[in-house]
Design a protein around this motif. Structure first.
Motif, PDB file in Angstrom:
ATOM      1  N   ILE A   1     -95.624 -11.620  23.805  1.00 62.75           N
ATOM      2  CA  ILE A   1     -95.200 -11.635  25.325  1.00 62.75           C
ATOM      3  C   ILE A   1     -95.895 -10.179  25.734  1.00 62.75           C
ATOM      4  N   SER A   2     -95.768  -9.249  25.137  1.00 62.44           N
ATOM      5  CA  SER A   2     -96.347  -7.808  25.585  1.00 62.44           C
ATOM      6  C   SER A   2     -97.954  -8.082  25.590  1.00 62.44           C
ATOM      7  N   GLN A   3     -98.430  -8.553  24.439  1.00 62.53           N
ATOM      8  CA  GLN A   3    -100.025  -8.709  24.183  1.00 62.53           C
ATOM      9  C   GLN A   3    -100.495  -9.391  25.321  1.00 62.53           C
ATOM     10  N   LYS A   4     -99.968 -10.661  25.607  1.00 59.30           N
ATOM     11  CA  LYS A   4    -100.387 -11.307  26.726  1.00 59.30           C
ATOM     12  C   LYS A   4    -100.173 -10.742  28.148  1.00 59.30           C
ATOM     13  N   ILE A   5     -99.273  -9.920  28.309  1.00 56.86           N
ATOM     14  CA  ILE A   5     -99.155  -9.209  29.658  1.00 56.86           C
ATOM     15  C   ILE A   5    -100.419  -8.259  29.768  1.00 56.86           C
ATOM     16  N   MET A   6    -100.708  -7.485  28.682  1.00 63.15           N
ATOM     17  CA  MET A   6    -101.565  -6.499  28.654  1.00 63.15           C
ATOM     18  C   MET A   6    -103.102  -7.183  28.698  1.00 63.15           C
ATOM     19  N   ASN A   7    -103.259  -8.221  27.876  1.00 60.54           N
ATOM     20  CA  ASN A   7    -104.662  -8.760  27.650  1.00 60.54           C
ATOM     21  C   ASN A   7    -105.004  -9.852  28.296  1.00 60.54           C
ATOM     22  N   GLU A   8    -104.070 -10.732  28.505  1.00 61.07           N
ATOM     23  CA  GLU A   8    -104.227 -11.868  29.308  1.00 61.07           C
ATOM     24  C   GLU A   8    -103.808 -12.010  30.827  1.00 61.07           C
ATOM     25  N   SER A   9    -102.773 -12.649  30.944  1.00 60.72           N
ATOM     26  CA  SER A   9    -102.210 -12.452  32.275  1.00 60.72           C
ATOM     27  C   SER A   9    -100.408 -12.721  32.131  1.00 60.72           C
ATOM     28  N   VAL A  10     -99.972 -12.424  33.432  1.00 62.74           N
ATOM     29  CA  VAL A  10     -98.490 -12.610  33.547  1.00 62.74           C
ATOM     30  C   VAL A  10     -97.948 -13.930  33.088  1.00 62.74           C
ATOM     31  N   GLU A  11     -98.830 -15.081  33.791  1.00 64.12           N
ATOM     32  CA  GLU A  11     -98.807 -16.337  33.501  1.00 64.12           C
ATOM     33  C   GLU A  11     -98.564 -16.773  32.149  1.00 64.12           C
ATOM     34  N   LYS A  12     -99.611 -16.202  31.248  1.00 61.50           N
ATOM     35  CA  LYS A  12     -99.560 -16.836  29.923  1.00 61.50           C
ATOM     36  C   LYS A  12     -98.446 -15.963  29.086  1.00 61.50           C
ATOM     37  N   ALA A  13     -98.088 -14.948  29.436  1.00 61.57           N
ATOM     38  CA  ALA A  13     -96.987 -14.294  28.986  1.00 61.57           C
ATOM     39  C   ALA A  13     -95.770 -15.002  29.318  1.00 61.57           C
ATOM     40  N   GLU A  14     -95.417 -15.578  30.454  1.00 63.61           N
ATOM     41  CA  GLU A  14     -94.406 -16.379  30.723  1.00 63.61           C
ATOM     42  C   GLU A  14     -94.393 -17.800  29.989  1.00 63.61           C
ATOM     43  N   GLU A  15     -95.571 -18.359  30.031  1.00 61.74           N
ATOM     44  CA  GLU A  15     -95.472 -19.577  29.156  1.00 61.74           C
ATOM     45  C   GLU A  15     -95.136 -19.241  27.793  1.00 61.74           C
ATOM     46  N   ALA A  16     -95.555 -18.146  26.981  1.00 57.67           N
ATOM     47  CA  ALA A  16     -94.898 -17.876  25.708  1.00 57.67           C
ATOM     48  C   ALA A  16     -93.641 -17.604  25.721  1.00 57.67           C
ATOM     49  N   LEU A  17     -93.031 -16.851  26.761  1.00 57.68           N
ATOM     50  CA  LEU A  17     -91.577 -16.672  26.812  1.00 57.68           C
ATOM     51  C   LEU A  17     -90.785 -18.052  26.753  1.00 57.68           C
ATOM     52  N   LEU A  18     -91.200 -18.785  27.754  1.00 53.03           N
ATOM     53  CA  LEU A  18     -90.437 -20.035  27.925  1.00 53.03           C
ATOM     54  C   LEU A  18     -90.447 -20.856  26.621  1.00 53.03           C
ATOM     55  N   TRP A  19     -91.583 -20.807  25.789  1.00 51.15           N
ATOM     56  CA  TRP A  19     -91.545 -21.650  24.567  1.00 51.15           C
ATOM     57  C   TRP A  19     -90.367 -20.737  23.535  1.00 51.15           C
ATOM     58  N   TYR A  20     -90.429 -19.572  23.694  1.00 51.36           N
ATOM     59  CA  TYR A  20     -89.441 -19.097  22.595  1.00 51.36           C
ATOM     60  C   TYR A  20     -87.902 -19.382  23.242  1.00 51.36           C
ATOM     61  N   LYS A  21     -87.976 -19.330  24.640  1.00 57.37           N
ATOM     62  CA  LYS A  21     -86.445 -19.653  25.214  1.00 57.37           C
ATOM     63  C   LYS A  21     -86.166 -21.080  24.851  1.00 57.37           C
ATOM     64  N   GLU A  22     -87.197 -21.991  25.045  1.00 55.94           N
ATOM     65  CA  GLU A  22     -86.690 -23.388  24.570  1.00 55.94           C
ATOM     66  C   GLU A  22     -86.029 -23.504  23.503  1.00 55.94           C
ATOM     67  N   ILE A  23     -86.788 -22.911  22.279  1.00 59.37           N
ATOM     68  CA  ILE A  23     -86.588 -23.070  20.768  1.00 59.37           C
ATOM     69  C   ILE A  23     -85.287 -22.544  20.409  1.00 59.37           C
ATOM     70  N   PHE A  24     -84.975 -20.779  21.168  1.00 58.95           N
ATOM     71  CA  PHE A  24     -83.849 -20.258  20.582  1.00 58.95           C
ATOM     72  C   PHE A  24     -82.765 -20.264  21.437  1.00 58.95           C
ATOM     73  N   GLY A  25     -82.913 -20.658  22.817  1.00 64.52           N
ATOM     74  CA  GLY A  25     -82.042 -20.589  23.808  1.00 64.52           C
ATOM     75  C   GLY A  25     -81.209 -19.136  24.035  1.00 64.52           C
ATOM     76  N   ASP A  26     -80.175 -19.261  23.794  1.00 60.67           N
ATOM     77  CA  ASP A  26     -79.258 -17.949  24.035  1.00 60.67           C
ATOM     78  C   ASP A  26     -79.665 -16.678  22.931  1.00 60.67           C
ATOM     79  N   ASP A  27     -80.329 -17.414  21.832  1.00 60.79           N
ATOM     80  CA  ASP A  27     -80.533 -16.541  20.950  1.00 60.79           C
ATOM     81  C   ASP A  27     -81.895 -15.739  20.746  1.00 60.79           C
ATOM     82  N   PHE A  28     -82.619 -15.844  21.970  1.00 55.40           N
ATOM     83  CA  PHE A  28     -83.644 -14.976  22.308  1.00 55.40           C
ATOM     84  C   PHE A  28     -83.503 -13.974  23.242  1.00 55.40           C
ATOM     85  N   TYR A  29     -84.055 -12.836  22.839  1.00 58.09           N
ATOM     86  CA  TYR A  29     -83.872 -11.644  23.648  1.00 58.09           C
ATOM     87  C   TYR A  29     -85.115 -10.787  23.895  1.00 58.09           C
ATOM     88  N   LEU A  30     -85.368 -10.253  25.134  1.00 63.13           N
ATOM     89  CA  LEU A  30     -86.328  -9.524  25.256  1.00 63.13           C
ATOM     90  C   LEU A  30     -86.280  -8.015  24.921  1.00 63.13           C
TER      91      LEU A  30
END
Length: 383
Positions: free
Chosen positions: A341-370
């Motif tokens: 997520i950090s790498q995509k914010i810095m090197n790609e886009s916020v949208e790409k970072a959000e896409e990655a974040l949502l993948w982790y959230k979908e798999i781990f649910g409440d067991d995912f933390y930033l």
């Protein structure tokens, strides 16, 4: 006009400044490593800074340091008429600079430009022996060495002296977090609530031990003693790509009466473990994995074992397919600047970072933390 300028200055200070207490203490640290305080009309600067030390009730050795004033030392050299009693007047910094180097310096009264110009003038005055060697405590051989290394006119170092542009406050290209005495005290008060509120305590969940020698060398025995002294109820181990220290950590931390949390900062292959033909796969994203129960511990062991047996490529890697398969009982955090997520914010886009974040959230649910890290860096090239 004055009100407008004051408003811009205050806004800039709030957005880009740091606490005055912090600056004064850093200044004191610098004083410990110097013999002389040097400036052009340095007495004025000392009085201004000294007043701030008094106002903040911070002790300082500023007034006990020897001073060298390039204004006084260059008066006879510049020989500018118009001084009191028919003598020479004190040269302005711009006038001294022009006398020494044949040109005025840009951005006079810009603080950075003044610092560079004063330093350059001071060193040139030494080189020309306008400031005598005894004044700066040089022996004859030291002066000779200095002149041998500086046989030509002292050059400017190229300090960034670009003037301040009010439009800088309207851009997010270089965001900064304001640091003030108020929010420092607020943060300190929050961190100290454990003293009065037994429902709150700090738990270190991202920690590298002696088994992550390139990233940390925390001795596990020393860690247990420190955690015990700090009244920690629990502490985690998250070595890079391995569980080598898990047994020793569990035994030592448990013996200290602290809850051990077994984890690992894993490397996540960017394109899947089977694809190794491109440099992009040489260093995976970082992700912190923490076992929250026995099932999670078993899955963590499977993941890290497969990382070494099947995913080894520069580093022991797992991938998202394996994460999805063995996610049960595991808590994850997004890790440091090396995380996806950090790498995509810095090197790609916020949208790409959000896409990655949502993948982790979908798999781990409440067991995912930033993870949130307070830092200043312009370097987005993290390995």
């Amino acid at each position: 006009a004055v009100e407008k300028v004051h408003g811009i200055s205050t806004e800039r200070a709030n957005q880009q400044g740091v606490a005055l207490d912090f600056v004064l203490k850093e200044f004191n640290n610098a004083l410990e490593n110097c013999i002389y305080v040097i400036g052009h009309n340095v007495e004025f600067d000392i009085n201004v800074i000294g007043a701030e030390f008094v106002r903040k009730e911070i002790a300082t050795k500023l007034h006990h340091r020897k001073t060298i004033d390039t204004k006084d030392e260059s008066t006879e050299y510049c020989a500018l008429p118009g001084g009191r009693g028919g003598g020479f007047k004190w040269p302005k910094l711009e006038e001294l600079h022009e006398k020494l180097f044949g040109q005025k310096f840009d951005q006079a009264h810009n603080a950075a430009a003044d610092v560079e110009a004063t330093t350059r003038c001071f060193l040139e005055l030494i080189r020309l022996e306008i400031i005598p060697k005894d004044k700066i405590g040089f022996a004859e051989d030291e002066l000779a060495t200095f002149k041998a290394h500086n046989s030509k006119t002292i050059k400017a170092i190229g300090l960034n002296t670009a003037p301040y542009n009010p439009k800088d406050l309207q851009t997010e290209q270089n965001p900064s977090i304001p640091l003030s005495t108020e929010n420092l005290n607020e943060n300190l008060s929050f961190l100290q609530t454990e003293k009065t509120n037994t429902n709150y305590s700090f738990t270190h969940l991202h920690l590298h031990t002696q088994y992550s020698i390139l990233d940390g060398a925390t001795n596990i025995d020393a860690l247990a003693k420190k955690a015990k002294a700090d009244n920690m109820k629990a502490v985690a181990i998250t070595d890079h790509g391995n569980l080598f220290g898990a047994k020793l950590f569990h035994k030592t931390i448990t013996k200290a009466g602290i809850k051990p949390i077994i984890g690992c900062e894993a490397y996540i292959a960017r394109r899947g473990m089977a694809r190794k033909e491109n440099k992009i796969d040489a260093s995976g994203w970082h992700l912190v994995l923490l076992a929250k129960n026995l099932v999670g511990y078993h899955n963590l062991m499977k993941l890290i074992s497969l990382a070494w047996l099947e995913g080894q490529y520069y580093r022991p890697r797992i991938d998202k397919e394996l994460l999805e398969k063995y996610h049960e009982g595991i808590i994850i955090t997004s890790a440091c600047l090396g995380g996806e997520i950090s790498q995509k914010i810095m090197n790609e886009s916020v949208e790409k970072a959000e896409e990655a974040l949502l993948w982790y959230k979908e798999i781990f649910g409440d067991d995912f933390y930033l993870e949130i890290m307070r830092h200043k860096t312009d370097d987005a090239a993290m390995n």
